[in-house]
Design a protein around this motif. Structure first.
Motif, PDB file in Angstrom:
ATOM      1  N   PRO A   1      51.052  17.929 -39.066  1.00 47.87           N
ATOM      2  CA  PRO A   1      50.804  16.567 -38.562  1.00 47.87           C
ATOM      3  C   PRO A   1      51.935  15.622 -38.958  1.00 47.87           C
ATOM      4  O   PRO A   1      52.381  15.622 -40.113  1.00 47.87           O
ATOM      5  N   TYR A   2      52.376  14.829 -37.986  1.00 47.40           N
ATOM      6  CA  TYR A   2      53.516  13.924 -38.178  1.00 47.40           C
ATOM      7  C   TYR A   2      53.171  12.561 -37.609  1.00 47.40           C
ATOM      8  O   TYR A   2      52.668  12.446 -36.487  1.00 47.40           O
ATOM      9  N   LEU A   3      53.448  11.526 -38.396  1.00 46.05           N
ATOM     10  CA  LEU A   3      53.330  10.146 -37.933  1.00 46.05           C
ATOM     11  C   LEU A   3      54.664   9.457 -38.162  1.00 46.05           C
ATOM     12  O   LEU A   3      55.116   9.317 -39.312  1.00 46.05           O
ATOM     13  N   GLY A   4      55.319   9.054 -37.093  1.00 48.46           N
ATOM     14  CA  GLY A   4      56.577   8.315 -37.181  1.00 48.46           C
ATOM     15  C   GLY A   4      56.354   6.867 -36.828  1.00 48.46           C
ATOM     16  O   GLY A   4      55.786   6.552 -35.772  1.00 48.46           O
ATOM     17  N   ILE A   5      56.788   5.979 -37.710  1.00 50.18           N
ATOM     18  CA  ILE A   5      56.569   4.545 -37.507  1.00 50.18           C
ATOM     19  C   ILE A   5      57.901   3.842 -37.327  1.00 50.18           C
ATOM     20  O   ILE A   5      58.790   3.956 -38.180  1.00 50.18           O
TER      21      ILE A   5
ATOM     22  N   ARG B   1      58.363  -1.116 -19.262  1.00 51.81           N
ATOM     23  CA  ARG B   1      59.792  -1.020 -19.572  1.00 51.81           C
ATOM     24  C   ARG B   1      60.074  -0.526 -20.986  1.00 51.81           C
ATOM     25  O   ARG B   1      61.138   0.040 -21.244  1.00 51.81           O
ATOM     26  N   LEU B   2      59.158  -0.764 -21.931  1.00 47.84           N
ATOM     27  CA  LEU B   2      59.425  -0.454 -23.335  1.00 47.84           C
ATOM     28  C   LEU B   2      58.464   0.619 -23.844  1.00 47.84           C
ATOM     29  O   LEU B   2      57.242   0.420 -23.823  1.00 47.84           O
ATOM     30  N   PRO B   3      58.992   1.754 -24.318  1.00 48.70           N
ATOM     31  CA  PRO B   3      58.127   2.793 -24.890  1.00 48.70           C
ATOM     32  C   PRO B   3      57.509   2.329 -26.203  1.00 48.70           C
ATOM     33  O   PRO B   3      58.201   1.827 -27.088  1.00 48.70           O
ATOM     34  N   GLU B   4      56.205   2.491 -26.306  1.00 47.57           N
ATOM     35  CA  GLU B   4      55.483   2.096 -27.508  1.00 47.57           C
ATOM     36  C   GLU B   4      55.015   3.302 -28.326  1.00 47.57           C
ATOM     37  O   GLU B   4      54.977   3.243 -29.549  1.00 47.57           O
ATOM     38  N   ILE B   5      54.639   4.397 -27.650  1.00 49.84           N
ATOM     39  CA  ILE B   5      54.102   5.576 -28.334  1.00 49.84           C
ATOM     40  C   ILE B   5      54.600   6.838 -27.635  1.00 49.84           C
ATOM     41  O   ILE B   5      54.649   6.893 -26.399  1.00 49.84           O
ATOM     42  N   VAL B   6      54.982   7.833 -28.437  1.00 49.63           N
ATOM     43  CA  VAL B   6      55.282   9.162 -27.912  1.00 49.63           C
ATOM     44  C   VAL B   6      54.425  10.177 -28.660  1.00 49.63           C
ATOM     45  O   VAL B   6      54.026   9.947 -29.807  1.00 49.63           O
ATOM     46  N   GLU B   7      54.135  11.295 -27.997  1.00 54.28           N
ATOM     47  CA  GLU B   7      53.377  12.356 -28.655  1.00 54.28           C
ATOM     48  C   GLU B   7      53.722  13.703 -28.022  1.00 54.28           C
ATOM     49  O   GLU B   7      54.015  13.785 -26.825  1.00 54.28           O
ATOM     50  N   TRP B   8      53.733  14.748 -28.847  1.00 61.79           N
ATOM     51  CA  TRP B   8      53.914  16.108 -28.347  1.00 61.79           C
ATOM     52  C   TRP B   8      52.555  16.635 -27.901  1.00 61.79           C
ATOM     53  O   TRP B   8      51.620  16.750 -28.690  1.00 61.79           O
ATOM     54  N   ALA B   9      52.478  16.978 -26.616  1.00 58.36           N
ATOM     55  CA  ALA B   9      51.198  17.417 -26.058  1.00 58.36           C
ATOM     56  C   ALA B   9      50.759  18.766 -26.618  1.00 58.36           C
ATOM     57  O   ALA B   9      49.560  19.042 -26.718  1.00 58.36           O
ATOM     58  N   ASP B  10      51.727  19.616 -27.000  1.00 62.24           N
ATOM     59  CA  ASP B  10      51.380  20.962 -27.464  1.00 62.24           C
ATOM     60  C   ASP B  10      51.365  21.065 -28.988  1.00 62.24           C
ATOM     61  O   ASP B  10      51.460  22.160 -29.540  1.00 62.24           O
TER      62      ASP B  10
ATOM     63  N   TRP C   1      49.050  17.497 -33.987  1.00 63.82           N
ATOM     64  CA  TRP C   1      49.014  16.043 -34.214  1.00 63.82           C
ATOM     65  C   TRP C   1      50.448  15.576 -34.501  1.00 63.82           C
ATOM     66  O   TRP C   1      50.960  15.722 -35.605  1.00 63.82           O
ATOM     67  N   PHE C   2      51.106  15.041 -33.482  1.00 62.12           N
ATOM     68  CA  PHE C   2      52.482  14.554 -33.639  1.00 62.12           C
ATOM     69  C   PHE C   2      52.608  13.292 -32.805  1.00 62.12           C
ATOM     70  O   PHE C   2      52.659  13.345 -31.577  1.00 62.12           O
ATOM     71  N   ILE C   3      52.656  12.143 -33.498  1.00 55.69           N
ATOM     72  CA  ILE C   3      52.673  10.852 -32.817  1.00 55.69           C
ATOM     73  C   ILE C   3      53.755   9.965 -33.433  1.00 55.69           C
ATOM     74  O   ILE C   3      53.898   9.885 -34.656  1.00 55.69           O
ATOM     75  N   GLY C   4      54.515   9.295 -32.574  1.00 55.61           N
ATOM     76  CA  GLY C   4      55.468   8.283 -33.019  1.00 55.61           C
ATOM     77  C   GLY C   4      55.133   6.956 -32.367  1.00 55.61           C
ATOM     78  O   GLY C   4      54.846   6.901 -31.168  1.00 55.61           O
ATOM     79  N   VAL C   5      55.140   5.888 -33.161  1.00 46.87           N
ATOM     80  CA  VAL C   5      54.810   4.556 -32.641  1.00 46.87           C
ATOM     81  C   VAL C   5      55.935   3.583 -32.976  1.00 46.87           C
ATOM     82  O   VAL C   5      56.498   3.626 -34.063  1.00 46.87           O
ATOM     83  N   GLN C   6      56.259   2.723 -32.016  1.00 41.79           N
ATOM     84  CA  GLN C   6      57.331   1.752 -32.242  1.00 41.79           C
ATOM     85  C   GLN C   6      56.868   0.577 -33.095  1.00 41.79           C
ATOM     86  O   GLN C   6      57.656  -0.115 -33.715  1.00 41.79           O
ATOM     87  N   PHE C   7      55.577   0.368 -33.167  1.00 37.94           N
ATOM     88  CA  PHE C   7      55.011  -0.769 -33.897  1.00 37.94           C
ATOM     89  C   PHE C   7      54.641  -0.352 -35.319  1.00 37.94           C
ATOM     90  O   PHE C   7      54.927   0.765 -35.757  1.00 37.94           O
ATOM     91  N   HIS C   8      53.982  -1.254 -36.038  1.00 42.00           N
ATOM     92  CA  HIS C   8      53.622  -1.024 -37.436  1.00 42.00           C
ATOM     93  C   HIS C   8      52.100  -1.098 -37.599  1.00 42.00           C
ATOM     94  O   HIS C   8      51.553  -2.137 -37.986  1.00 42.00           O
ATOM     95  N   PRO C   9      51.397   0.015 -37.365  1.00 45.13           N
ATOM     96  CA  PRO C   9      49.936  -0.020 -37.461  1.00 45.13           C
ATOM     97  C   PRO C   9      49.441  -0.279 -38.879  1.00 45.13           C
ATOM     98  O   PRO C   9      48.326  -0.779 -39.065  1.00 45.13           O
TER      99      PRO C   9
END
Length: 547
Positions: A375-379, A500-509, A512-520
């Protein structure tokens, strides 16, 4: 009209004024009162936005885009009251406002002085929103006796006299050092600190005394006598295993009752502390443990990632597990195999940051998590590094990088998958920025809406497709690479409303791998964990069961 509590500190810095203020706010809420907390900082920076994390810890960002002291994070986490731009001010901002007024001619040719012009500006700030709440808690940064803090102390002295009698009280935090050689707690530093405060016209109503050892009753009586406060207004503050024990600990020692007594509020409403008993139970009685690595570049100072560390704790509470965090310096594996540093962790988090140092290590961490199905969370920067890793190693963009790093080097080395954000929509108007603009306050700051893709992992986590999150960045993933990256399997599952602006990316396969441009992490609370952190820790728990 609000009642005002001014919180000051003495003897040494870092005694925990912010935590005491936040805990008091929570206790007053538990008795049915409404509160707002604000911070007055004596440094000359206009705000902490341009300060290194090594200097000042993390920068906490409010919904309305203010870059503030990390203590405002404590205020929000303990009270749930969203901080505003008007809840944080520095000497730099005060002096800047005064000088702007002088240049406009607002003072009609008068000589501008600290008293009354600077102190009046501080008093005007303190009174903002005073009719909105029952209690306004104002923390004064620094330590009594610091020369830069004198205008603030003078301003709160004047303010208390301007208000009707009984509308303001002063709470002073001090230290009772323990001398092992003699086996004694020493009260003299507290006496001198109070004397310093009294010399500038402020008499504390409540003393909160930090101590590593129990404070005997005779010492409390001695402090009360020599510092001219009531005996029951000398409140011990002992070291705690968790900061979330603070509301209950302060309640046991009578802090909230002492405040109500100082205001002559009688009978005092009984507190409902069920929320904090539940928080304490979840911390003290975990049903398991997970190990999570934070791969960052400011790991030598944990306060640089304060909100992230607390949000992970909240995620653990949501899953009734203890989160054992280990700080991993991204530079350790800039050009080597990250496996020896990352083996054995149940999840990996890569936080935000600025500058190129350590970024190749963050990219390696993202690759390790992707390939090992960890599992990866990129902020923020952590999301950008995950995109660059995907571009280089999966999508065929071998020289993928960030314009930020080329800007530092002064030459083009990378294909800029991440570029300098030059314009965006904020509310109903367009914001434009140039790379040579001033650094302070020029990023994409504050709360922005995002739209999530239906059926995506993040839509399931949030329970919907419309979210609002806080931002702090000036670089952005370039949308022109979206098709190539999505063909490789990295889905753009969250976008700005205009697409126009990517906020979240995730690997479908990936599990749990999610990257978010914001600061949750900025919106997480112990009694309301952020859904991303709660689900991230849940995924770590699942991983721990598989190893």
């Amino acid at each position: 009209m609000a009642r005002f509590v001014f919180i000051t500190g003495g003897v040494v810095s870092s005694l925990g004024k912010g935590l005491a203020s936040a805990a008091l706010g929570a206790l007053l809420q538990a008795r049915g009162f409404t509160v707002r907390l604000r911070k007055l900082d004596p440094y000359l920076n206009v705000d902490p936005g341009t300060m290194s994390p090594f200097e000042h810890g993390e920068v906490f960002v409010t919904d309305d885009g203010a870059e503030t002291d990390l203590d405002l994070g404590h205020y929000e986490r303990f009270t749930g009251v969203a901080a505003r731009r008007t809840d944080s001010v520095s000497s730099g901002r005060i002096y800047s406002n005064v000088l702007e007024k002088e240049r406009r001619g607002d003072y009609l040719g008068k000589t501008i002085q600290v008293i009354p012009h600077v102190t009046n500006e501080i008093k005007d700030f303190i009174s903002i929103g005073e009719d909105e709440v029952d209690f306004m808690l104002c923390e004064i940064g620094g330590t009594v006796g610091d020369i830069e803090g004198l205008p603030f102390f003078e301003a709160i002295r004047q303010f208390s006299h301007d208000q009707p009698r009984g509308q303001c009280i002063f709470m002073h935090l001090t230290l009772l050092p323990y001398l092992a050689a003699s086996g004694e707690l020493k009260t003299k530093p507290t006496q001198h600190s109070v004397k310093e405060l009294q010399s500038i016209g402020i008499a504390p109503d409540i003393l909160v005394c930090r101590s590593e050892h129990p404070i005997p009753q005779k010492e409390r009586e001695k402090i009360a006598l020599f510092c001219n406060v009531r005996k029951d207004a000398v409140v011990p503050a002992y070291d705690l295993k968790s900061i979330y024990e603070a509301p209950l600990a302060y309640h046991r020692e009578g802090l909230d009752q002492a405040v109500l007594d100082a205001f002559n509020i009688s009978p005092a409403p009984k507190p409902n502390l069920d929320r904090w008993y539940d928080v304490a139970d979840r911390i003290e009685n975990p049903e398991g443990e997970v190990k999570i690595a934070i791969v960052g570049k400011y790991v030598q100072l944990e306060d640089a990632y304060k909100s992230i560390r607390e949000a992970l704790t909240h995620g653990g509470m949501a899953n009734r597990v203890k989160v054992a965090v280990e700080w991993v310096d991204a530079e350790l594996f800039e050009r080597e195999d990250p496996s020896p540093h990352l083996e054995g962790f149940h999840a990996i988090l890569v936080p935000g940051g600025f500058g190129e140092r350590g970024t190749e290590g963050k990219i390696s961490a993202a690759r390790f998590a992707r390939e090992r199905k960890i599992p990866y969370l990129g902020i923020c920067l952590g999301m950008q590094m995950a995109v660059i890793e995907a571009a280089r190693n999966v999508a065929g963009v071998a020289t993928a990088g960030s314009e930020e790093f080329d800007h530092e080097a002064g030459k083009k080395r990378f294909e800029p998958v991440v570029y300098h954000l030059k314009e965006w929509i904020q509310g109903n108007h367009r914001v434009e920025r140039r790379s040579d603009d001033d650094k302070g306050g020029t990023m994409r700051l504050g709360a922005y809406d995002a739209t999530l893709a239906g059926g995506s992992r993040v839509a399931g986590i949030y329970g919907g497709t419309a979210i609002e999150e806080r931002h702090r960045h000036r670089y952005e993933v370039d949308i022109k690479y979206r098709e190539k990256l999505e063909d490789a399997g990295l889905k753009f599952s969250g976008m700005s409303p205009d697409g126009r602006l990517p906020e979240i990316v995730e690997w479908a396969d990936h599990p749990w791998f999610i990257g978010v441009q914001f600061h949750p992490e900025l919106k997480s609370k112990p009694f309301a964990p952020h859904p991303l952190f709660a689900d991230f820790v849940r995924a770590a728990v699942e991983t721990s069961r598989l190893v």
